[in-house]
Design an enzyme around this catalytic site. Structure first.
Site, PDB file in Angstrom:
ATOM      1  N   LYS A  46       0.554  -0.712  -0.076  1.00 34.66           N
ATOM      2  CA  LYS A  46       0.493  -0.053   0.101  1.00 34.66           C
ATOM      3  C   LYS A  46       0.856   1.110  -0.262  1.00 34.66           C
ATOM      4  O   LYS A  46       2.187   1.276   0.547  1.00 34.66           O
ATOM      5  CB  LYS A  46      -1.052   0.208   1.684  1.00 34.66           C
ATOM      6  N   GLU A  67      -9.702 -10.259  -7.960  1.00 31.40           N
ATOM      7  CA  GLU A  67      -8.527  -9.442  -7.501  1.00 31.40           C
ATOM      8  C   GLU A  67      -7.459  -9.566  -8.341  1.00 31.40           C
ATOM      9  O   GLU A  67      -6.739  -7.976  -9.055  1.00 31.40           O
ATOM     10  CB  GLU A  67      -8.183  -9.644  -5.985  1.00 31.40           C
ATOM     11  N   ASN A  72      -1.879   0.299   6.777  1.00 33.39           N
ATOM     12  CA  ASN A  72      -1.609  -1.159   6.962  1.00 33.39           C
ATOM     13  C   ASN A  72      -0.739  -1.874   6.303  1.00 33.39           C
ATOM     14  O   ASN A  72      -0.887  -3.456   6.022  1.00 33.39           O
ATOM     15  CB  ASN A  72      -2.514  -2.129   7.515  1.00 33.39           C
ATOM     16  N   TYR A 127     -12.982  -1.943  -3.235  1.00 35.36           N
ATOM     17  CA  TYR A 127     -13.169  -2.529  -1.966  1.00 35.36           C
ATOM     18  C   TYR A 127     -14.795  -2.133  -2.433  1.00 35.36           C
ATOM     19  O   TYR A 127     -15.322  -2.050  -1.112  1.00 35.36           O
ATOM     20  CB  TYR A 127     -12.121  -0.753  -1.574  1.00 35.36           C
ATOM     21  N   HIS A 181      -1.959  -5.300   1.590  1.00 36.73           N
ATOM     22  CA  HIS A 181      -3.917  -6.446   0.969  1.00 36.73           C
ATOM     23  C   HIS A 181      -3.286  -8.028   0.278  1.00 36.73           C
ATOM     24  O   HIS A 181      -2.169  -8.220  -0.348  1.00 36.73           O
ATOM     25  CB  HIS A 181      -4.745  -5.126   0.203  1.00 36.73           C
TER      26      HIS A 181
HETATM   27  N1  LIG Z   1     -12.081  -0.807  11.577  1.00 37.49           N
HETATM   28  C1  LIG Z   1     -10.852  -0.578  10.436  1.00 37.49           C
HETATM   29  N2  LIG Z   1     -10.989   0.552  10.241  1.00 37.49           N
HETATM   30  C2  LIG Z   1     -10.391   1.680   9.641  1.00 37.49           C
HETATM   31  N3  LIG Z   1      -9.710   0.940   8.173  1.00 37.49           N
HETATM   32  C3  LIG Z   1     -10.176  -0.821   8.156  1.00 37.49           C
HETATM   33  C4  LIG Z   1     -10.987  -0.808   9.214  1.00 37.49           C
HETATM   34  N4  LIG Z   1     -11.879  -2.378   8.907  1.00 37.49           N
HETATM   35  C5  LIG Z   1     -10.767  -1.734   7.115  1.00 37.49           C
HETATM   36  N5  LIG Z   1      -9.666  -1.158   7.172  1.00 37.49           N
HETATM   37  C6  LIG Z   1      -9.114  -0.941   6.079  1.00 37.49           C
HETATM   38  O1  LIG Z   1      -9.990  -2.265   4.497  1.00 37.49           O
HETATM   39  C7  LIG Z   1      -8.703  -2.960   3.989  1.00 37.49           C
HETATM   40  C8  LIG Z   1      -9.818  -4.251   3.424  1.00 37.49           C
HETATM   41  O2  LIG Z   1     -10.888  -4.544   4.859  1.00 37.49           O
HETATM   42  P1  LIG Z   1     -10.555  -6.031   5.295  1.00 37.49           P
HETATM   43  O3  LIG Z   1     -10.712  -6.664   3.577  1.00 37.49           O
HETATM   44  O4  LIG Z   1     -11.740  -5.885   6.274  1.00 37.49           O
HETATM   45  O5  LIG Z   1      -9.260  -6.574   5.627  1.00 37.49           O
HETATM   46  P2  LIG Z   1      -8.493  -7.655   5.044  1.00 37.49           P
HETATM   47  O6  LIG Z   1      -7.325  -6.008   4.672  1.00 37.49           O
HETATM   48  O7  LIG Z   1      -7.210  -7.368   6.077  1.00 37.49           O
HETATM   49  O8  LIG Z   1      -8.424  -8.139   3.952  1.00 37.49           O
HETATM   50  C9  LIG Z   1      -7.818  -3.468   5.765  1.00 37.49           C
HETATM   51  O9  LIG Z   1      -6.792  -3.667   5.109  1.00 37.49           O
HETATM   52  C10 LIG Z   1      -7.695  -1.527   6.231  1.00 37.49           C
HETATM   53  O10 LIG Z   1      -6.648  -0.890   5.389  1.00 37.49           O
HETATM   54 MG   LIG Z   2      -9.858  -8.211   2.416  1.00 36.19          MG
END
Ligand SMILES: Nc1ncnc2c1ncn2[C@@H]1O[C@H](COP(=O)(O)OP(=O)(O)O)[C@@H](O)[C@H]1O
Ligand SMILES: [Mg+2]
Ligand SMILES: Nc1nc2c(ncn2[C@@H]2O[C@H](COP(=O)(O)OP(=O)(O)OP(=O)(O)O)[C@@H](O)[C@H]2O)c(=O)[nH]1
Length: 166
Positions: free
Chosen positions: A19, A140, A126, A60, A129
């Site tokens: 990211k 994807e 974070n 997303y 992905h």
């Molecule tokens: N509670 C949250 N607060 C802020 N950003 C979030 C939160 N949950 C998810 N995200 C963002 O949305 C992205 C996609 O969410 P998700 O698909 O649930 O997680 P992952 O990326 O671990 O599959 C996350 O990687 C993060 O960047």
């Molecule tokens: Mg996800």
């Protein structure tokens, strides 16, 4: 590398993204790239791009309406990202384990050595992905590598193997 090629039928593909928060920091970018290599993933494709906001919204869409959706889309379109097609016998789950939990404080607490535990800034920013299922991975991969054919990839791997007598 040869251990992966030894059983092509077991190869699984996943879509991994680094990211903007990590791509903006060369040392973190390199550290994540080294994690991919040291964990014996095969890098099938790799590209760097600046993501268009509308493509990010589509990618997303499962999160549309969630409180973080807007900030996520804006963040992911805010700077260059790096996309990989990774191959491994358990690519989807193994990459997600290496990434660690989505939310960074949880990652730092339960998986401090994970990618997100080590480099994540906040729950949105974070670092990486990873696809969460075979269906998501296919969708994807097509989103970032529209010319890529999974069938052709598996066939080429088998032909490579037969040519080296495995
Ligand atoms: N509670 C949250 N607060 C802020 N950003 C979030 C939160 N949950 C998810 N995200 C963002 O949305 C992205 C996609 O969410 P998700 O698909 O649930 O997680 P992952 O990326 O671990 O599959 C996350 O990687 C993060 O960047
Ligand atoms: Mg996800
Ligand atoms: N459940 C829930 N969590 C929230 C809400 N708003 C913020 N959060 C969480 O609280 C944390 C801090 O939120 P913010 O300060 O808005 O965001 P931030 O610290 O800049 O972090 P990110 O926006 O995630 O990059 C975020 O990681 C969110 O996951 C909300 O309305 N509901």
């Amino acid at each position: 590398m040869t251990s992966i090629l030894r059983s092509p039928q077991a190869l699984q593909l996943t879509l991994a993204l680094i990211k903007p928060d990590a791509v903006a920091h060369p040392l973190i970018l390199e550290a994540v790239h080294q994690q991919i290599l040291s964990n014996k993933f095969l890098i099938v494709r790799m590209r760097e791009l600046l993501w268009r906001k509308e493509d990010c919204q589509k990618f997303y869409q499962e999160h549309e309406g969630r409180f973080f959706y807007q900030r996520l889309v804006e963040f992911m379109a805010s700077g260059p990202i790096r996309a990989y097609i990774l191959a491994h016998k358990d690519a989807i789950q193994f990459w997600r384990t290496l990434m660690g939990p989505t939310r960074v404080f949880r990652a730092r607490y339960v998986a401090p050595d994970s990618i997100r535990g080590s480099f994540g800034l906040t729950d949105t920013r974070n670092t990486t992905h990873g696809s969460d299922s075979v269906v998501s991975a296919s969708r994807e991969i097509a989103a970032f590598f529209p010319d890529f054919s999974e069938q052709r990839c598996q066939l080429l791997t088998l032909l490579l193997l037969s040519s080296i007598g495995r």
